[in-house]
Design an enzyme around this catalytic site. Structure first.
Site, PDB file in Angstrom:
ATOM      1  N   ASP A   1       0.786  -1.248   0.000  1.00 44.14           N
ATOM      2  CA  ASP A   1       0.000   0.000   0.000  1.00 44.14           C
ATOM      3  C   ASP A   1       0.819   1.299   0.000  1.00 44.14           C
ATOM      4  OD1 ASP A   1      -1.602  -2.086   0.846  1.00 44.14           O
ATOM      5  OD2 ASP A   1      -2.363  -1.070   2.612  1.00 44.14           O
TER       6      ASP A   1
ATOM      7  N   GLU B   1     -10.507  -2.283   4.087  1.00 45.36           N
ATOM      8  CA  GLU B   1      -9.193  -1.767   4.462  1.00 45.36           C
ATOM      9  C   GLU B   1      -8.992  -0.372   3.855  1.00 45.36           C
ATOM     10  OE1 GLU B   1      -6.589  -5.785   4.862  1.00 45.36           O
ATOM     11  OE2 GLU B   1      -6.838  -5.126   2.814  1.00 45.36           O
TER      12      GLU B   1
HETATM   13  C1  FRU Z   1      -3.993  -3.550   2.677  1.00 46.92           C
HETATM   14  C2  FRU Z   1      -3.359  -3.996   3.980  1.00 46.92           C
HETATM   15  C3  FRU Z   1      -3.726  -3.050   5.093  1.00 46.92           C
HETATM   16  C4  FRU Z   1      -2.609  -3.258   6.065  1.00 46.92           C
HETATM   17  C5  FRU Z   1      -1.430  -3.494   5.157  1.00 46.92           C
HETATM   18  C6  FRU Z   1      -0.427  -4.485   5.681  1.00 46.92           C
HETATM   19  O1  FRU Z   1      -3.348  -4.030   1.550  1.00 46.92           O
HETATM   20  O2  FRU Z   1      -3.788  -5.319   4.265  1.00 46.92           O
HETATM   21  O3  FRU Z   1      -4.999  -3.256   5.649  1.00 46.92           O
HETATM   22  O4  FRU Z   1      -2.410  -2.157   6.909  1.00 46.92           O
HETATM   23  O5  FRU Z   1      -1.955  -3.968   3.932  1.00 46.92           O
HETATM   24  O6  FRU Z   1       0.703  -4.522   4.864  1.00 46.92           O
END
Ligand code: FRU
Length: 475
Positions: free
Chosen positions: A32, A196
């Site tokens: 992300d 998310e």
């Molecule tokens: C989304 C996610 C978020 C989390 C991160 C962990 O892709 O799953 O919810 O904070 O990636 O790397």
């Protein structure tokens, strides 16, 4: 485990499939985008980062900066795991009045999730170059099992946070970025996967301001795996209310647009969006080495009022034009079968075309590496659907094709197609539809062809460019 070079700048960004005009980390795993903020002339891009491997693992915040969102400089890691956990996704705000008491004279404050699903704070007073963790972390306990990915902005004389909480979004407010109060929760009863990376922001069209609640859902996206969604509504500083309950739209219809979020501290009226160009369904397996994971092209968002309601439109940021090298311009070409456009070839392409559909039942463009089509974009006129086929893109576990609805505009469709070494982004009808997809063609050089089926279409105009590598001028 992949060999990781000791010197991060050792990567020449010339490995197979290495994006040439999208951001990817010099080495290691990336997911992300985090902490997107514009500050003191720089766009910051933090990101979920595992520097020691090309698969997901203990998360850090990697860091890059840019003055134009296209040309990036990778900086040292911003946040390392600590005794409270590894560092998941989050946000960065500018705290100009030092409301937090952490940044005398003003500075940057990061709010992020620990792997334990608690929320932490870090701050920087040197333009994001070094970060100090707040001593009283965590500032918010884990209220739910999946409780993460804060996005914070200043609104109506206080800070507002949106936070994922299982299959809902929580809204919190704070005077100082440190003490937070839960003020409301938004859920739609949607039974899909986990929610998310939420974001919330206003956009105005024709004098009407709407609030957009953006979040990612994994799985259940139309192209398989996860995707980014949005709801249109109103926000009174505490509660988000959808215009049409249950109407949650897909922001992108391709398989590789996840965890998308927007920049803080941008001039009013502008909204800049970046997403991770992958999908948890196969992210750990894509055939790259040294590095894995890239960002979408940064996109300027706008709100459009359509006959179906308010919709987000996406347009690659204008600075991409600076990389263009013209390959050719065509006008009023009649297409009634396959037509090779020999001048349009290369590893990176930016193609704009306006097409009058006339009586063809399908129109499209294919990109091939020789005998095989690597990717085929086609518009089915009677069905009013855009399909991308990437079946011959070399990856057995990829969903081979995906479909999106697209209404023609007065008998025409307009396409903008960005092709990089392992991705394609298609923006249709001024960005009202976008499809983002990874493709891993077998050979470097792609050749373009347009086609019409069972009738004729007219390409009113077509402009094609090669895009220079953003890494070529590095030493
Ligand atoms: C989304 C996610 C978020 C989390 C991160 C962990 O892709 O799953 O919810 O904070 O990636 O790397």
């Amino acid at each position: 485990m992949t060999h990781i070079p000791d010197d991060p700048s050792a990567s020449l960004h010339d490995e197979p499939y290495r994006p040439q005009f999208h951001y990817s980390a010099p080495y290691g795993w990336l997911n992300d985008p985090n902490g997107l903020v514009y500050y003191d002339g720089e766009y910051h891009l933090f990101f979920q980062y595992h520097p020691h491997s090309t698969v997901w693992g203990p998360m850090h915040w990697g860091h890059a900066v840019s003055t134009d969102l296209i040309q990036w400089e990778t900086l040292p890691i911003a946040l390392y795991p600590d005794h409270l956990g590894t560092i998941f996704s989050g946000t960065v705000v500018v705290d100009p009045a030092n409301s937090s008491g952490l940044v005398p004279g003003g500075g940057l404050v990061a709010l992020y999730t620990y792997s334990t699903q608690t929320q932490g704070v870090a701050y920087s007073t040197d333009r994001g170059r070094t970060w100090t963790k707040y001593t009283d972390n965590p500032i918010i306990p884990a209220l739910r099992p999946d409780f993460r990915d804060p996005k914070v902005f200043w609104h109506d004389r206080r800070w507002v946070m949106v936070l994922s909480a299982g299959q809902s979004i929580m809204f919190l407010t704070s005077p100082d970025l440190l003490q937070w109060e839960v003020v409301s929760e938004f859920g739609s009863g949607y039974e899909g996967g986990v929610w998310e990376v939420p974001d919330l922001f206003p956009m105005t069209v024709d004098g009407i301001t709407k609030w957009l609640l953006v979040f990612s859902v994994n799985p259940t996206a139309p192209a398989g795996g996860g995707g980014t969604r949005y709801a249109v509504g109103n926000f009174d500083g505490r509660t988000f209310v959808e215009d049409t309950p249950g109407k949650i739209l897909w922001l992108d219809w391709g398989p590789d647009n996840y965890a998308g979020t927007t920049y803080n501290n941008i001039a009013e009226g502008r909204r800049l969006f970046v997403a991770w160009m992958s999908n948890w369904a196969y992210a750990n397996k894509v055939p790259t080495s040294v590095w894995r994971g890239a960002m979408t092209i940064p996109r300027a968002l706008s709100l459009a009022k359509t006959s179906a309601g308010y919709r987000l439109a996406q347009r690659p940021v204008d600075a991409l034009h600076n990389l263009r090298m013209p390959l050719g311009t065509w006008e009023n070409i009649t297409v009634d079968g396959p037509l090779a456009l020999d001048a349009i070839c290369g590893q990176t392409l930016d193609i704009e075309l306006d097409v009058a559909l006339a009586d063809a039942t399908a129109f499209g463009m294919s990109l091939s590496t020789g005998a095989e089509d690597a990717v085929r974009i086609s518009y089915d006129v009677p069905r009013r659907e855009m399909t991308i086929h990437r079946s011959d893109a070399g990856i057995p576990y990829f969903n081979p094709s995906f479909v999106a609805p697209l209404e023609p505009d007065d008998g025409q469709i307009r396409l903008r197609i960005l092709v990089d070494s392992s991705s394609i982004e298609v923006f249709a009808n001024d960005g009202l539809l976008s499809l983002t997809s990874q493709v891993f063609p077998g050979g470097d050089i792609l050749h373009a062809r347009v086609f019409a089926e069972h009738g004729m279409a007219c390409v009113r105009s077509l402009r094609a460019y090669h895009l220079r590598s953003i890494w070529s001028e590095r030493t």
